[in-house]
Write a protein that holds these residues in place. Structure first.
Motif, PDB file in Angstrom:
ATOM      1  N   THR A   1      33.827  50.376 -65.295  1.00  0.00           N
ATOM      2  CA  THR A   1      33.029  51.259 -66.085  1.00  0.00           C
ATOM      3  C   THR A   1      33.859  52.282 -66.763  1.00  0.00           C
ATOM      4  O   THR A   1      33.371  53.283 -67.445  1.00  0.00           O
ATOM      5  CB  THR A   1      31.761  51.677 -65.624  1.00  0.00           C
ATOM      6  OG1 THR A   1      32.100  52.513 -64.274  1.00  0.00           O
ATOM      7  CG2 THR A   1      30.836  50.768 -65.240  1.00  0.00           C
ATOM      8  N   THR A   2      35.264  52.487 -66.035  1.00  0.00           N
ATOM      9  CA  THR A   2      36.219  53.386 -66.880  1.00  0.00           C
ATOM     10  C   THR A   2      36.889  53.026 -67.521  1.00  0.00           C
ATOM     11  O   THR A   2      37.883  53.998 -68.231  1.00  0.00           O
ATOM     12  CB  THR A   2      36.896  54.065 -65.600  1.00  0.00           C
ATOM     13  OG1 THR A   2      37.576  53.212 -65.041  1.00  0.00           O
ATOM     14  CG2 THR A   2      35.921  54.686 -64.510  1.00  0.00           C
ATOM     15  N   VAL A   3      36.943  51.614 -67.940  1.00  0.00           N
ATOM     16  CA  VAL A   3      37.957  51.227 -69.230  1.00  0.00           C
ATOM     17  C   VAL A   3      37.072  51.203 -70.575  1.00  0.00           C
ATOM     18  O   VAL A   3      35.978  50.578 -70.608  1.00  0.00           O
ATOM     19  CB  VAL A   3      38.303  49.882 -68.720  1.00  0.00           C
ATOM     20  CG1 VAL A   3      39.090  49.258 -69.863  1.00  0.00           C
ATOM     21  CG2 VAL A   3      39.251  49.886 -67.567  1.00  0.00           C
ATOM     22  N   ALA A   4      37.599  51.941 -71.462  1.00  0.00           N
ATOM     23  CA  ALA A   4      36.852  52.004 -72.728  1.00  0.00           C
ATOM     24  C   ALA A   4      37.168  50.507 -73.339  1.00  0.00           C
ATOM     25  O   ALA A   4      37.875  49.994 -73.110  1.00  0.00           O
ATOM     26  CB  ALA A   4      37.532  52.736 -73.610  1.00  0.00           C
ATOM     27  N   PRO A   5      36.015  50.066 -74.067  1.00  0.00           N
ATOM     28  CA  PRO A   5      34.835  50.581 -74.294  1.00  0.00           C
ATOM     29  C   PRO A   5      33.833  50.222 -73.509  1.00  0.00           C
ATOM     30  O   PRO A   5      32.501  50.223 -73.646  1.00  0.00           O
ATOM     31  CB  PRO A   5      34.627  49.810 -75.826  1.00  0.00           C
ATOM     32  CG  PRO A   5      35.163  48.551 -75.862  1.00  0.00           C
ATOM     33  CD  PRO A   5      36.515  48.604 -75.165  1.00  0.00           C
ATOM     34  N   LEU A   6      34.203  49.784 -72.202  1.00  0.00           N
ATOM     35  CA  LEU A   6      33.309  49.346 -71.066  1.00  0.00           C
ATOM     36  C   LEU A   6      32.488  50.405 -70.543  1.00  0.00           C
ATOM     37  O   LEU A   6      31.643  50.194 -69.708  1.00  0.00           O
ATOM     38  CB  LEU A   6      33.896  48.363 -70.016  1.00  0.00           C
ATOM     39  CG  LEU A   6      34.487  47.145 -70.709  1.00  0.00           C
ATOM     40  CD1 LEU A   6      35.160  46.437 -69.771  1.00  0.00           C
ATOM     41  CD2 LEU A   6      33.465  46.033 -71.190  1.00  0.00           C
ATOM     42  N   ASN A   7      33.039  51.671 -70.834  1.00  0.00           N
ATOM     43  CA  ASN A   7      32.069  52.717 -70.370  1.00  0.00           C
ATOM     44  C   ASN A   7      30.745  52.922 -71.242  1.00  0.00           C
ATOM     45  O   ASN A   7      30.167  53.870 -70.825  1.00  0.00           O
ATOM     46  CB  ASN A   7      33.358  53.899 -70.559  1.00  0.00           C
ATOM     47  CG  ASN A   7      33.720  54.308 -71.865  1.00  0.00           C
ATOM     48  OD1 ASN A   7      33.745  53.395 -72.607  1.00  0.00           O
ATOM     49  ND2 ASN A   7      34.488  55.185 -71.913  1.00  0.00           N
ATOM     50  N   ASP A   8      30.764  52.131 -72.322  1.00  0.00           N
ATOM     51  CA  ASP A   8      29.718  52.169 -73.170  1.00  0.00           C
ATOM     52  C   ASP A   8      28.555  51.190 -72.589  1.00  0.00           C
ATOM     53  O   ASP A   8      28.783  49.993 -72.654  1.00  0.00           O
ATOM     54  CB  ASP A   8      29.799  52.039 -74.619  1.00  0.00           C
ATOM     55  CG  ASP A   8      28.664  52.006 -75.527  1.00  0.00           C
ATOM     56  OD1 ASP A   8      27.470  51.754 -74.872  1.00  0.00           O
ATOM     57  OD2 ASP A   8      28.945  52.019 -76.605  1.00  0.00           O
ATOM     58  N   ARG A   9      27.430  51.527 -71.993  1.00  0.00           N
ATOM     59  CA  ARG A   9      26.430  50.621 -71.589  1.00  0.00           C
ATOM     60  C   ARG A   9      26.060  49.660 -72.342  1.00  0.00           C
ATOM     61  O   ARG A   9      25.833  48.364 -72.302  1.00  0.00           O
ATOM     62  CB  ARG A   9      25.317  51.244 -71.003  1.00  0.00           C
ATOM     63  CG  ARG A   9      24.525  50.751 -70.422  1.00  0.00           C
ATOM     64  CD  ARG A   9      23.031  51.514 -69.805  1.00  0.00           C
ATOM     65  NE  ARG A   9      22.365  52.221 -70.880  1.00  0.00           N
ATOM     66  CZ  ARG A   9      21.243  52.854 -70.795  1.00  0.00           C
ATOM     67  NH1 ARG A   9      20.921  53.383 -69.466  1.00  0.00           N
ATOM     68  NH2 ARG A   9      20.882  53.543 -71.770  1.00  0.00           N
ATOM     69  N   THR A  10      26.062  49.812 -73.925  1.00  0.00           N
ATOM     70  CA  THR A  10      25.602  48.967 -74.708  1.00  0.00           C
ATOM     71  C   THR A  10      26.619  47.765 -74.764  1.00  0.00           C
ATOM     72  O   THR A  10      26.352  46.490 -74.829  1.00  0.00           O
ATOM     73  CB  THR A  10      25.536  49.325 -76.166  1.00  0.00           C
ATOM     74  OG1 THR A  10      25.013  50.513 -75.934  1.00  0.00           O
ATOM     75  CG2 THR A  10      24.940  48.501 -77.162  1.00  0.00           C
ATOM     76  N   VAL A  11      27.970  47.967 -74.633  1.00  0.00           N
ATOM     77  CA  VAL A  11      28.727  46.825 -74.707  1.00  0.00           C
ATOM     78  C   VAL A  11      28.788  46.000 -73.391  1.00  0.00           C
ATOM     79  O   VAL A  11      28.598  44.729 -73.361  1.00  0.00           O
ATOM     80  CB  VAL A  11      30.393  47.479 -74.509  1.00  0.00           C
ATOM     81  CG1 VAL A  11      31.292  46.460 -74.480  1.00  0.00           C
ATOM     82  CG2 VAL A  11      30.565  48.327 -76.131  1.00  0.00           C
ATOM     83  N   ARG A  12      28.407  46.435 -72.120  1.00  0.00           N
ATOM     84  CA  ARG A  12      28.206  46.093 -70.945  1.00  0.00           C
ATOM     85  C   ARG A  12      26.971  44.828 -71.057  1.00  0.00           C
ATOM     86  O   ARG A  12      26.932  43.791 -70.674  1.00  0.00           O
ATOM     87  CB  ARG A  12      28.029  46.902 -69.785  1.00  0.00           C
ATOM     88  CG  ARG A  12      29.042  47.802 -69.702  1.00  0.00           C
ATOM     89  CD  ARG A  12      29.254  48.369 -68.268  1.00  0.00           C
ATOM     90  NE  ARG A  12      28.112  49.276 -67.792  1.00  0.00           N
ATOM     91  CZ  ARG A  12      28.191  50.587 -68.118  1.00  0.00           C
ATOM     92  NH1 ARG A  12      29.188  51.333 -68.601  1.00  0.00           N
ATOM     93  NH2 ARG A  12      27.033  51.449 -67.589  1.00  0.00           N
ATOM     94  N   GLN A  13      25.858  45.586 -71.698  1.00  0.00           N
ATOM     95  CA  GLN A  13      24.701  44.620 -71.985  1.00  0.00           C
ATOM     96  C   GLN A  13      24.955  43.427 -72.814  1.00  0.00           C
ATOM     97  O   GLN A  13      24.535  42.411 -72.549  1.00  0.00           O
ATOM     98  CB  GLN A  13      23.582  45.577 -72.332  1.00  0.00           C
ATOM     99  CG  GLN A  13      23.185  46.548 -71.530  1.00  0.00           C
ATOM    100  CD  GLN A  13      21.920  47.532 -72.183  1.00  0.00           C
ATOM    101  OE1 GLN A  13      22.032  47.558 -73.249  1.00  0.00           O
ATOM    102  NE2 GLN A  13      21.148  48.076 -71.014  1.00  0.00           N
TER     103      GLN A  13
END
Lengths: 530, 314
Positions: free
Chosen positions: A299-311
């Motif tokens: 979660t510290t790697v952009a853009p995975l720090n964005d919850r929407t991307v993870r979802q």
């Protein structure tokens, strides 16, 4: 006759040596003709076999890796021998209710800060010494030692005081209430304190279990023999157990098909089809949920720090196809980590993220991305690679191009512990099969204080701590907390659960009475061969 | 021959020393370490550091290297970090198993290779010669992980007459041990037997074309006697050199074959050691293998000299 070389050798001549070698080989061959058959010798079965339980026979278990003595007190890739040599205090039934083993009964204090255990008084160790409350005290203290690397160390550490009431009654005093104490009691093997250092060095294994160690050959496996002084009358039925290391999947399957082994839990999903067609073999799926496949996200790697991307990633994976194609159809496609037997399981959580590439693409777009390039680590074993490739294909469909990083187990583990994972990784986790709070305090990927995803949230920490320290008597409150944990896991998606797996057992049809505990310790107390 | 041997010893020792340094350095460059393996999947950094300290992995690399070499010279290989047990015992057990497998494979190589060579060079049947050619080509072309699986399917699953894997020590029960040995040894031997057979076939054909053979034939010496007592011995010296090289191939190939047949030899041990970053096991094992290669090379040269007096008289 013409001599090719004009010299007279003093020792044996070339010709005589070659003749002797040939003659020796011939004699050896003749001597061995008509000898015992290794094929019929391997699958020992009791005399006068009938379908009813009875004594005799040696069970050959095929394992794909030897156990690591240094990890005797931790759950590792191969924990089958734990319950063969040792006992535990209690064991769960299918509904997660604790049942007696070395502890016959227990009483929780009303405030949840102590528990009184009554212990069996007819148990002896393999060396003849009597089992007493001191052995339980030692077992708890042993697990509190960080060097033992026990996953349930945090739970063991809550036990801060011991009050012996004779040799077979013991009060454990807790620093604070915990609701996963019986997880610890099922996990914690009771060893002979005097030989524990020899045990972790692989020299001596002394427990109270149904089998005694005959020989451990590192890399080859364990040879166990019946404990005639076992505390369960008439048990075990088997004369012995051989755990044989067969690292290569094809060789392991051949061993089962040829009858050389009668039990294994290590047949890869893609090979299940071969096993299904064998009439002499049966497949059983333990719905313990002792393992799960997940997609980890840093979660510290952009853009995975964005919850929407993870979802978006969570919606992109086709979990059902993963089960069908890479796991031989065995496993439960699930967005949450819980198996059906868990009190935290709900169908709504399981299907929270279903395969929906269109919605995944829309989520990515709403986060400002149409294409992403991300690395993904996976362990370089055939089964793990197949899973990673399947995920890679699904993510590509929503515009996330994944570069696979096949990595050996030791390196992957180092990266896991040191939070050194790349943007994505696919792996397996356990510990969702017992009390839900155990997952968040004992399984490193989910740990609220420090986890591989580098995810921190005050809310998550608070909920996890509350769930863990809530006295287990308050079911409604516990369920509410489980609901909160699941909601955070699903919404935050720092670990994207894909498939909940039980243990897949392949056994000879003539083997009966095999069970596993929640931590995949093999129980052969009632097993027999016909 | 003794002078010859003494002359070669310093270079052999130098090779071993260089190899030890390379092995040590390369192993330390591989990511991961035994401490993280031992710490378990859910360990914290403090646990890993404590284990690293206990194993002496926090010392400078040169100190670690010196400690290793010093231990080797005193004959103390120490404990295995991750597999468990003493390194010397682990290697001893594995060495026994691999030696059994290699020797059995070597017997197959010699028997099958000689059969392929002699039949290929002397058979008057076109069918037989063609069959030998096809078999040797297949034996060379099919990799052990395929031939191994095929052998298991045929002899252990379909028939079944031989066990598909595992080992019984030869000294414990020779009759059972041989049955466990047959499939892995055959699988391991097939490519080398094919190479040997082809080499021997060429040697015999060349030998049969020599003037002295024609003279002996004219003198009425029986063809069989000519082949076994005159042509074959003269074709052997270069074949022995080749056989020495094949021992290296067999040892190398054993890693794969041991995995297919669950044979608990050095290959399996090396794989386990590497997977768990068990430095003492891997280091000692690799150095041992280098030593075996050096020794086999020396022995091959000595046997070559024994078979060919021209070399011995040099």
């Amino acid at each position: 006759m013409t001599e090719l070389y004009p010299f007279t050798p003093s020792g044996p001549t070339r010709r005589s040596t070659l003749r002797a070698a040939g003659g020796g080989a011939l004699l050896l061959g003749l001597g061995l003709a008509g000898c015992r058959s290794a094929v019929s010798n391997t699958s020992s079965s009791p005399q006068g076999a009938s379908a009813a339980p009875h004594r005799g026979g040696v069970l050959n278990v095929a394992v794909n890796a030897d156990f690591t003595p240094a990890l005797l007190f931790a759950q590792s890739g191969q924990s089958l021998q734990q319950r063969l040599i040792y006992n535990t205090l209690t064991r769960y039934d299918d509904d997660l209710r604790p049942k007696p083993e070395l502890a016959t009964s227990w009483t929780y204090a009303k405030d949840g800060r102590s528990i009184t255990l009554r212990l069996r008084d007819d148990v002896t160790f393999h060396n003849g010494r009597e089992f007493t409350a001191d052995d339980v005290v030692f077992a708890v203290k042993n697990l509190q030692n960080p060097v033992r690397a026990a996953q349930l160390r945090s739970t063991a550490a809550t036990i801060t005081g011991f009050e012996k009431r004779g040799d077979h009654e013991l009060v454990l005093k807790l620093a604070h209430p915990v609701n996963n104490l019986f997880d610890l009691f099922e996990f914690m093997i009771i060893t002979d304190p005097e030989s524990v250092e020899d045990a972790v060095a692989g020299k001596k294994f002394i427990g109270t279990g149904p089998f005694k160690l005959k020989k451990w050959s590192p890399g080859s496996g364990l040879s166990l023999t019946r404990n005639d002084a076992y505390w369960q009358p008439g048990r075990p039925y088997l004369d012995g157990v051989e755990l044989r290391v067969i690292a290569q999947a094809d060789a392991l399957i051949s061993s089962l098909r040829s009858g050389q082994s009668q039990l294994s839990f290590d047949v890869p999903g893609k090979s299940i089809g071969v096993v299904k067609s064998e009439s002499g073999l049966t497949i059983s799926d333990y719905d313990t949920g002792a393992g799960a496949i997940y997609l980890g996200v840093n979660t510290t790697v952009a853009p995975l720090n964005d919850r929407t991307v993870r979802q978006a990633l969570a919606r992109a994976v086709d979990r059902d196809r993963l089960v069908a194609q890479t796991l031989g159809g065995y496993g439960l496609a699930s967005a949450a980590p819980w198996p059906k037997s868990s009190p935290a399981f709900t169908e709504a959580h399981r299907t929270h993220y279903t395969h929906d590439p269109a919605k995944a693409r829309a989520l990515l777009k709403s986060a400002g991305h149409s294409r992403l390039d991300l690395p993904m680590l996976h362990i370089a074993l055939p089964g793990e690679t197949a899973i990673a490739e399947s995920i890679q294909y699904d993510l590509k469909q929503i515009g996330v191009h994944v570069t696979l990083q096949p990595t050996d187990g030791a390196t992957a583990q180092k990266k896991l512990i040191s939070q050194g994972m790349p943007a994505l990784w696919s792996m397996g986790h356990g510990f969702a099969q017992v009390q839900p709070s155990t997952l968040a305090v004992s399984a490193y990927p989910f740990n609220e204080a420090k986890n591989t995803s580098r995810y921190r949230s005050a809310e998550y920490t608070e909920v996890v701590q509350e769930a863990w320290t809530k006295p287990e008597t308050d079911t409604a409150a516990a369920n509410a907390l489980h609901e909160k944990i699941s909601s955070i896991l699903l919404d935050e998606a720092f670990l994207i659960d894909l498939v909940v797996r039980g243990q897949l057992q392949v056994s000879a049809a003539r083997l009966h009475g095999v069970t596993l505990n929640k931590f995949s310790y093999l129980n052969l107390d009632n097993a027999y061969l016909v | 021959m003794r002078t010859y041997l003494i002359r070669r010893l310093p270079s052999a020792l130098l090779v071993l020393l260089a190899a030890s340094f390379l092995i040590f350095t390369i192993l330390r460059l591989v990511p991961g370490d035994p401490a993280t393996t031992l710490a378990g999947p859910d360990a914290d950094a403090a646990t890993v550091a404590a284990i690293r300290g206990r194993l002496g992995l926090d010392a400078p690399l040169l100190t670690q290297y010196a400690h290793w070499i010093g231990s080797l010279l005193t004959g103390d290989l120490g404990p295995s970090y991750a597999i468990g047990g003493q390194t010397a015992d682990l290697i001893g057990d594995g060495l026994g198993a691999t030696t059994e497998l290699t020797v059995a494979a070597l017997v197959f190589v010699i028997v099958l290779g000689t059969a392929f060579g002699v039949l290929g060079a002397t058979s008057r049947s076109r069918w037989l010669t063609a069959a030998v050619r096809v078999i040797t080509t297949a034996a060379l072309a099919v990799p052990p992980f395929v031939s191994g699986v095929l052998l298991v399917l045929l002899f252990a699953v379909a028939l079944p007459v031989l066990p598909p894997g595992g080992r019984v020590a030869f000294l414990t029960a020779p009759d059972l041990a041989v049955q466990y040995l047959v499939l892995p040894a055959l699988c391991l031997a097939l490519p080398s037997a094919a190479v040997l057979g082809r080499y021997l076939k060429d040697g015999i054909e060349r030998g049969l074309a020599e003037d002295y053979i024609r003279t002996a034939t004219a003198a009425g010496i029986a063809p069989r006697r000519l082949l076994w007592r005159h042509t074959l011995p003269n074709a052997l010296p270069p074949v022995v050199t080749l056989l020495g090289m094949q021992v290296g191939n067999l040892l190398g190939g054993a890693v794969l074959v041991e995995a297919i047949f669950a044979w608990p030899g050095l290959g399996q041990l090396a794989e386990q050691g590497l997977q768990r970053r068990d430095y003492p096991v891997v280091q000692d094992l690799l150095l041992l293998l280098v030593a075996v290669f050096v020794l086999v090379q020396l022995l091959t040269d000595l046997v070559h000299a024994w078979l060919d007096p021209r070399i011995r008289w040099e």
